[in-house]
Design an enzyme around this catalytic site. Structure first.
Site, PDB file in Angstrom:
ATOM      1  N   ARG A  31     -21.425   2.281  56.713  1.00 38.84           N
ATOM      2  CA  ARG A  31     -20.001   1.929  56.788  1.00 38.84           C
ATOM      3  C   ARG A  31     -19.820   0.471  56.364  1.00 38.84           C
ATOM      4  NH1 ARG A  31     -18.415   0.137  61.234  1.00 38.84           N
ATOM      5  NH2 ARG A  31     -19.347   1.732  62.589  1.00 38.84           N
ATOM      6  N   TYR A  37       5.176   4.827  44.644  1.00 32.75           N
ATOM      7  CA  TYR A  37       4.591   6.109  45.031  1.00 32.75           C
ATOM      8  C   TYR A  37       5.135   6.502  46.413  1.00 32.75           C
ATOM      9  CZ  TYR A  37       1.267   9.503  46.762  1.00 32.75           C
ATOM     10  OH  TYR A  37       0.704  10.620  47.329  1.00 32.75           O
ATOM     11  N   ASP A  43      -0.134  -3.171  43.015  1.00 37.08           N
ATOM     12  CA  ASP A  43      -0.766  -1.863  42.853  1.00 37.08           C
ATOM     13  C   ASP A  43      -0.890  -1.628  41.351  1.00 37.08           C
ATOM     14  OD1 ASP A  43      -1.306   0.863  42.493  1.00 37.08           O
ATOM     15  OD2 ASP A  43      -0.243   1.433  44.323  1.00 37.08           O
ATOM     16  N   LYS A  61      -7.106   7.942  40.119  1.00 42.08           N
ATOM     17  CA  LYS A  61      -6.342   8.069  38.879  1.00 42.08           C
ATOM     18  C   LYS A  61      -7.174   7.610  37.674  1.00 42.08           C
ATOM     19  CE  LYS A  61      -3.139   9.601  41.607  1.00 42.08           C
ATOM     20  NZ  LYS A  61      -3.471   9.213  42.943  1.00 42.08           N
TER      21      LYS A  61
END
Ligand code: P1T
Length: 398
Positions: A67, A120, A193, A218
């Site tokens: 992690r 978005y 973004d 994407k």
């Protein structure tokens, strides 16, 4: 230097060397040197959750628990930092996980964020239904109107100015340099973004932004086979905060996903150029068609953000939105009649996708400032034969 950063520091040195190369070279090589033991040219998938310590605290290369850090993820994070011209990259389980980590690392309950009035739908939902409950509230402003963004800032309370450019799905363009000035003058940070442009077409940190976020699902991943997110920063204090929260919140990219995203990144530049080539031809077709009332693409001289986009983007991208004569029924019918364009959410993959934002990706913003027109169709133009794409749209328009 904190123990966790020692290995990272060594990798940054490698990355700084890689940074001197061209974008394409960095996309392929940054973040990883062939494995010293095996010579593996591509970062192996380290499917290990934990690492043997040479005595208590004797970590090899800074690795303790996956992690906190995992070598496959480290390779991707170094590459992401390099292609964004940043100092540190962080890979997450999804774009929204990356966004959530930025919000909680860089704001505190009682503080405020300016968000785009076109973004978005899931980003808006994160601010409206999650961050707000946590105590960070927001106001929406158009990223195209720097003065409106400035007016939405609440001095002292606003910690982040958050923009998409181009926005999803209206492809509105914000002037990153001007927005950075407005944010910094008010003591806030600018978060961009960069999902729609991709690091190949636009590098916000070089224009004054403080934080870049991506849905690597994407263009960076590029093959519609993985969900992922990224954060890239230059400032090492910001990096420390993101690193702490990445580990403390735990929404990291797993090694298999990190491998896929890194594999995608290596061909980003060639894919992206073809996405742009094909989008330009699709736009030329739609723009001349009377069944289409408006084509929205920053590459069109008629787009209000064209000049800013031309200044800050290498090309104009593979996303195209258009409005149809005949309203919502025709927009839905176009989506359903398309065959080469697959009717699906998401974007940025090699295959062309078509969708109706109002009923699909942006259904959650209905009734808010971010509501989108119901005659709008969004295309993610893929890298198939462009003649097939144009013929498909011609047929789909009926
Ligand atoms: O889906 P995820 O990887 O969590 O990324 C969220 C996200 C963040 N930012 C932008 C600009 C996005 O477009 C997305 C996800 N968008 C879609 C799924 C879509 O079809 O628009």
């Amino acid at each position: 230097m904190p123990r966790r950063l020692r290995g990272v520091y060594a990798r940054r040195v490698t990355q700084e060397r890689a940074n001197k190369s061209g974008f394409e070279t960095r996309a392929i090589h940054a973040g990883y040197e062939p494995d010293p033991t095996t010579g593996a040219v591509i970062p192996p998938i380290y499917a290990s959750s934990t690492y043997k310590q040479d005595g208590v605290g004797g970590l090899r290369g800074g690795y303790e628990y996956s992690r906190s850090a995992n070598p496959t993820r480290t390779a991707l994070e170094g590459a992401l930092a390099s292609v964004e011209d940043g100092e540190r990259g962080f890979a997450f389980a999804s774009g929204l996980a990356a966004e959530d980590t930025v919000i909680r690392a860089l704001t505190r309950p009682g503080e405020h964020v300016v968000i785009p009035d076109d973004a978005y739908g899931g980003t808006h939902r994160l601010f409206d239904k999650v961050a707000k409950v946590w105590g960070t509230d927001h106001s929406a402003a158009s990223v195209a109107d720097t003065q409106a963004v400035a007016a939405a800032i609440q001095p002292g309370r606003t910690k982040l100015v958050w923009v998409e450019t181009p926005t999803n799905p209206m492809l509105t363009i914000g002037d990153i340099e001007a927005l950075a000035t407005v944010a910094h003058d008010a003591g806030a940070l600018l978060v961009v973004d960069n999902t729609f442009a991709s690091p190949y077409l636009q590098q916000p940190l070089t224009l004054g932004a403080d934080v870049v976020v991506h849905s690597t699902t994407k263009y960076v991943g590029g093959h519609s086979d993985v969900v992922g997110g990224a954060v890239v920063v230059r400032d090492l204090d910001l990096a420390e905060k993101i690193a702490f929260h990445q580990n403390a919140m735990g929404a990291v990219a797993g090694p298999f996903d990190a491998f896929l995203v890194n594999r995608g990144l290596k061909t980003l530049h060639v894919r992206m150029d073809r996405h742009c080539d094909n989008a330009e031809q699709v736009v030329a077709f739609l723009d001349a068609d009377p069944r289409v009332t408006e084509v929205i693409y920053p590459g069109l001289a008629s787009h209000p953000g064209h000049e800013v986009a031309a200044r800050q983007m290498k090309r104009f991208g593979g996303m195209v939105s258009f409005r149809v004569a005949g309203g919502v029924e025709q927009a839905l019918a176009v989506c359903e009649r398309a065959e080469v364009f697959t009717l699906a959410e998401s974007l940025g993959g090699i295959e062309s996708l078509i969708e109706h934002p109002g009923r699909m990706t942006h259904a959650s913003v209905a009734g808010t400032d971010l509501e989108v027109p119901d005659d709008l169709v969004r295309l993610s133009v893929g890298i198939e034969s462009v003649g097939d794409l144009v013929a498909d749209l011609d047929r789909a328009l009926g």
